[in-house]
Scaffold this motif. Structure first.
Motif, PDB file in Angstrom:
ATOM      1  N   PRO A 155       1.149  -1.075   0.279  1.00 39.42           N
ATOM      2  CA  PRO A 155      -0.161  -0.548  -0.170  1.00 39.42           C
ATOM      3  C   PRO A 155       1.008   1.409  -0.085  1.00 39.42           C
ATOM      4  N   VAL A 156       0.181   2.521  -0.872  1.00 40.56           N
ATOM      5  CA  VAL A 156       1.111   3.624  -0.943  1.00 40.56           C
ATOM      6  C   VAL A 156       0.292   5.072   0.287  1.00 40.56           C
ATOM      7  N   TRP A 157       0.458   5.633   0.719  1.00 41.44           N
ATOM      8  CA  TRP A 157      -0.650   6.836   0.903  1.00 41.44           C
ATOM      9  C   TRP A 157      -0.108   8.150   0.323  1.00 41.44           C
ATOM     10  N   GLY A 158       0.553   8.570  -1.137  1.00 44.01           N
ATOM     11  CA  GLY A 158       1.071   9.318  -1.693  1.00 44.01           C
ATOM     12  C   GLY A 158       1.003   9.322  -2.256  1.00 44.01           C
ATOM     13  N   LEU A 159       0.954  10.436  -3.218  1.00 45.07           N
ATOM     14  CA  LEU A 159       2.254  10.132  -4.846  1.00 45.07           C
ATOM     15  C   LEU A 159       4.036   9.484  -4.794  1.00 45.07           C
ATOM     16  N   PRO A 160       4.181   8.668  -5.748  1.00 43.22           N
ATOM     17  CA  PRO A 160       3.429   8.245  -6.954  1.00 43.22           C
ATOM     18  C   PRO A 160       2.574   7.029  -6.539  1.00 43.22           C
ATOM     19  N   TYR A 161       2.143   6.369  -7.414  1.00 42.50           N
ATOM     20  CA  TYR A 161       0.871   5.255  -7.145  1.00 42.50           C
ATOM     21  C   TYR A 161       2.064   3.949  -6.700  1.00 42.50           C
TER      22      TYR A 161
END
Length: 166
Positions: free
Chosen positions: A138-144
């Motif tokens: 999981p990511v919480w910001g950019l990039p994806y």
């Protein structure tokens, strides 16, 4: 506390060899491959199968791993995956898909082939169709998404956390 700290410890011994193979889709960068090799060396994981054009490890980045990690180059990804399945490996892609599972909740099979996608285009569709499962971080910001080397390091660490003795 002792007056003198030990800076480095020797590697931990494994009860048995790891049954994890890293398989890379054609990568754009030898630097990413070298960083993956360095992390694989730290985790006592070998071999790394790199597909596509022949690649070499960057000696400055991967020199510590070069004695413990075997780099195998193959032309095409899908035949490699089919061969690993016949050898009893679970084919797990590190890729964001509609069916991918969160790495935080995924239980790695001991005998796993971890498939890493290209830095820009990910795992090719024909290879995705062959995989048993996909996992994502999981990511919480950019990039994806994380880059290929960083994501591989995270997945390797999680595999080793789940299988600490090999």
């Amino acid at each position: 506390m002792t007056s003198e700290q030990v800076r480095h410890r020797p590697p931990r011994a494994l009860a048995q060899p790891r049954e994890l193979v890293i398989v890379c889709a054609p990568l754009r960068s030898n630097v990413n491959l070298s960083r993956i090799a360095r992390a694989a060396g730290c985790c006592a994981v070998s071999p790394i199968i790199a597909t596509g054009r022949p690649m070499k490890l960057d000696p400055e980045i991967a020199r510590d791993a070069s004695s413990s990690v075997e780099l195998v180059c193959r032309r095409s990804l899908t035949p490699v995956l089919k061969d690993l399945r016949q050898q009893g490996y679970q084919l797990v892609g590190l890729e964001q898909t509609t069916d991918s599972q969160d790495l935080h909740h995924y239980a790695f099979p001991r005998r796993t082939a971890l498939v890493i996608g290209n830095e820009r285009s990910g795992i090719p569709d024909e290879a995705l169709a062959v995989l048993d499962e996909t996992i994502e971080i999981p990511v919480w910001g950019l990039p994806y998404s994380y880059n290929a080397a960083t994501a591989t390091c995270m997945a390797l660490y999680e595999y080793c956390r789940q299988w600490p003795d090999g």
